[in-house]
Design an enzyme around this catalytic site. Structure first.
Site, PDB file in Angstrom:
ATOM      1  N   ARG A 117      43.451  45.836  51.091  1.00  0.00           N
ATOM      2  CA  ARG A 117      44.388  46.958  51.185  1.00  0.00           C
ATOM      3  C   ARG A 117      44.838  46.987  52.639  1.00  0.00           C
ATOM      4  O   ARG A 117      44.009  46.917  53.555  1.00  0.00           O
ATOM      5  CB  ARG A 117      43.699  48.261  50.802  1.00  0.00           C
ATOM      6  CG  ARG A 117      43.399  48.340  49.306  1.00  0.00           C
ATOM      7  CD  ARG A 117      42.836  49.691  48.945  1.00  0.00           C
ATOM      8  NE  ARG A 117      43.846  50.721  49.067  1.00  0.00           N
ATOM      9  CZ  ARG A 117      43.651  51.909  49.653  1.00  0.00           C
ATOM     10  NH1 ARG A 117      42.472  52.197  50.163  1.00  0.00           N
ATOM     11  NH2 ARG A 117      44.617  52.798  49.733  1.00  0.00           N
ATOM     12  N   GLU A 144      34.379  39.090  50.039  1.00  0.00           N
ATOM     13  CA  GLU A 144      33.732  38.602  51.258  1.00  0.00           C
ATOM     14  C   GLU A 144      34.238  39.453  52.412  1.00  0.00           C
ATOM     15  O   GLU A 144      35.360  39.272  52.885  1.00  0.00           O
ATOM     16  CB  GLU A 144      34.073  37.130  51.505  1.00  0.00           C
ATOM     17  CG  GLU A 144      33.671  36.195  50.378  1.00  0.00           C
ATOM     18  CD  GLU A 144      34.767  35.966  49.359  1.00  0.00           C
ATOM     19  OE1 GLU A 144      35.927  36.309  49.616  1.00  0.00           O
ATOM     20  OE2 GLU A 144      34.447  35.453  48.268  1.00  0.00           O
ATOM     21  N   GLN A 163      42.584  45.198  46.395  1.00  0.00           N
ATOM     22  CA  GLN A 163      43.488  45.421  45.261  1.00  0.00           C
ATOM     23  C   GLN A 163      43.650  44.111  44.491  1.00  0.00           C
ATOM     24  O   GLN A 163      43.526  43.030  45.062  1.00  0.00           O
ATOM     25  CB  GLN A 163      44.837  45.946  45.740  1.00  0.00           C
ATOM     26  CG  GLN A 163      45.533  45.067  46.748  1.00  0.00           C
ATOM     27  CD  GLN A 163      46.729  45.759  47.396  1.00  0.00           C
ATOM     28  OE1 GLN A 163      47.315  46.660  46.810  1.00  0.00           O
ATOM     29  NE2 GLN A 163      47.081  45.333  48.594  1.00  0.00           N
TER      30      GLN A 163
END
Lengths: 212, 434
Positions: A117, A144, A163
């Protein structure tokens, strides 16, 4: 490969073809072409003392016996579980594997693409570099997390940090999914040397002098 | 050589140090600090006891030693109760259930619950501290899981039995449970009278365990049988599957002082299930009916083979005891298991068969997304039915996978509930942003 709009995503979910759940805050969590993903309740921190460096040769299947390889994998990470409202501190330069809170099941004609995001990226948080989710995948998604900034970042389970967008695949992938992470319940390390053994020096032979 | 009081004072310091060490971890969930404070208050009392002990008061010394020893065991449990060691979403749900029993029964200080994990498969247990009344600031129930069965939530349904013991330890509740459930359950059976019971034990020619004492068994067996009923009415049909799975590996005929033979327990729970009419409540749609028929049928088939000698109780008394127990628990919040609608069970089983957690957000025809509250006991029921479904892909969906999907569902449901409880905070921050 066109990307699905929010309406198409919801229609597929309604008809049981695509599954991303739970969606706690649909108003905020569903974007025009994506669904936000939340931080789950487990974190695998890479232990600085576990290994001196990452070497694909250490992952090679014939290199060592099962116990040695398993020990190396286990000692590479420290595992923590969190309840809601507990915090996770990510130090600069550190890498942590975390699951999404959401369970995701893709049909064989959709590919998932996971990205950060942007608001978190601006804070220095790198979310997903291995960001393709194969058609037919079923399970949590491993993120990660890496702190690229200069100050620690505090995170809480349940926060929206990534997302996922969905791209259609021209021809549905036939047969069972082949991903090694299929039906994942929590993150684990990968097998970087799998099927690349021909390019690694034989186990009884030392590697060429190090460059760099 | 150390004098006894000097040695025990040193041990007080050792336990204090162990207790401080527990602060290293997040143990249990929100009640971590409360448990530490409770243990510390108890330790302070023991410490004062040692310092004010009269010379040669060996009885008091012995009593303090026992209390210190118990506290040391408890502290060890606290140290082993990191949230990594057991399924914390399940523990959270179980705590809600146990709290509704305890708070419904007693208006006093709310009890504390400590969750921990031990190594033995038989370590499912709720320790109720019935024997340490002098030290109690707040009642502390220690709920124990076997460590190796961490994600096996379908088997954790057996903890309903253990919560039965906890309920029986609550003074305001125990008298009613004794009179209206236990006495009713054992009426007209050999258990109603010690002499008859002794005759029954020797007539069945059961294998007696070495430590068997007929007087002790005569006291403990009725409570154990009541706890099985408690487990059933609180956890629902899942209790049967868990009870069966955990009992069957052992010799079902062995008679011990602490527990009735497995055969008797098995036969009684099957009789009680018939009183509760669970299989009638799951007679459609076909997916649910087939799985429920197989589930209850498997259990009944075993119960039918129980020799008559082990059918210790009268069926009408079992029915009456179940009814009375339900009446006692009815006013206590959501203590009693409530059968979910058949359509809801079907949806959950279908999700499990598709290798997904049985709880999920629902999208309406108008494309609105919503989440509903699903009780964790309904999730366990769906898990047992999916395991018995003929549609289950045996290669892909083994028992561990079904359990892990159900555990994930309990976690997701706890996220939904947490969000619903706290979402008023989100609205405020959004309003400020605007």
């Amino acid at each position: 490969m066109p990307v699905l709009s929010s309406k198409e995503i919801l229609q597929m979910m309604r008809h049981g073809k695509l599954y991303v759940s739970p969606i706690l805050d649909p108003e905020e969590q569903i974007g025009p072409v994506s669904i936000d993903l939340r931080l789950g309740h487990v974190a695998l921190f890479v232990r600085a003392s576990g290994l001196s460096h990452v070497d694909p040769q250490n992952y090679e299947s014939q290199q060592d016996d099962e116990q040695v390889r398993e020990r190396r994998q286990r000692q590479k990470f420290s595992r923590y579980e969190f309840t809601f409202a507990e915090r996770l501190l990510l130090h600069p330069g550190s890498l942590t594997l975390v699951p999404t809170l959401e369970w995701v099941q893709l049909p064989t004609n959709l590919k998932g693409v996971v990205t950060a995001r942007s608001s978190w990226a601006r804070e220095g948080l790198n979310i997903a570099t291995a960001n393709f989710i194969n058609p037919g995948y079923n399970g949590i998604i491993t993120l990660e997390l890496a702190n690229l900034g200069h100050i620690p970042i505090q995170l809480y389970p349940g926060m929206r940090i990534a997302q996922i967008a969905f791209h259609t695949v021209r021809r549905p992938v036939k047969g069972a999914p082949t991903s090694q992470f299929d039906m994942s319940f929590e993150p684990r390390g990968g097998e970087i040397a799998k099927y690349d053994e021909p390019f690694l020096p034989p186990s009884d032979q030392k590697a060429h002098p190090q460059i760099g | 050589m150390l004098r006894p009081t000097d040695f025990l004072l040193q041990e007080c310091k050792n336990v204090r140090s162990l207790l401080r060490n527990t602060l290293r971890y997040t143990y249990s969930s929100e009640s971590s600090v409360d448990i530490y404070r409770e243990c510390l208050a108890r330790l302070d009392l023991i410490d004062i006891g040692f310092h004010t002990l009269r010379v040669n008061d060996t009885d008091e010394l012995q009593e303090l030693w026992v209390q210190l020893s118990r506290l040391s065991v408890l502290t060890g449990r606290v140290e082993r109760s990191h949230i990594e060691e057991f399924s914390w979403p399940f523990a959270r749900s179980l705590k809600e259930l146990a709290t509704s029993v305890c708070s419904g029964a007693d208006s006093g200080e709310p009890p504390l619950f400590l969750f921990s994990a031990d190594d033995e498969l038989s370590s499912y247990e709720v320790e109720t501290e019935q024997n340490a009344p002098g030290l109690l600031q707040r009642p502390l129930f220690s709920i124990n899981f076997p460590r190796s069965l961490k994600p096996f939530v379908l088997l954790h349904a057996i903890l309903g039995h253990e919560i039965g013991h906890a309920a029986f330890a609550i003074p305001k509740l125990s008298a009613r449970l004794r009179k209206e459930v236990i006495d009713v359950l054992v009426a007209e059976s050999p258990l109603a009278d010690l002499g008859n019971f002794e005759k029954w034990v020797y007539r069945t020619r059961s294998k007696l365990s070495i430590e068997f004492m007929v007087e002790k068994a005569h006291i403990s067996w009725p409570e154990e049988l009541y706890c099985d009923l408690f487990g059933m009415v609180t956890m629902g049909p899942s209790y049967l599957g868990a009870n069966c799975s955990l009992l069957l590996p052992f010799d079902m005929r062995t008679v011990s002082s602490s527990h009735p033979p497995g055969l008797t327990r098995y036969w009684m729970t099957d009789s009680a299930a018939k009183c509760l009419k669970w299989s009638d409540a799951m007679n459609s749609p076909p997916l649910v009916k087939q799985a429920a028929t197989k589930y209850f049928g498997t259990l009944s088939a075993i119960a039918q083979k129980v020799p008559r000698a082990f059918q210790l109780l009268q069926p009408k008394q079992i029915r009456a005891a179940v009814g009375n127990l339900q009446r006692i628990l009815q006013p206590m919040g959501k203590t009693l298991f409530a059968m979910p609608p058949q359509a809801e069970i079907k949806r959950m089983v279908e999700r499990l068969l598709a290798a997904r957690p049985p709880v999920e957000s629902v999208v309406s025809k108008a494309l609105h997304v919503s989440n509903v509250h699903v009780d964790f006991r309904s999730i366990l029921l769906a898990g047992w039915l999916a395991w018995h479904s003929d549609r289950r892909n045996e290669e892909k969906l083994d028992f561990a996978s079904v359990n892990m999907l159900c555990e994930r569902a309990v976690l997701l449901q706890s996220a939904v509930d947490y969000w619903e409880t706290n979402k008023h905070r989100r609205s405020k921050s959004r309003a400020r942003a605007k």
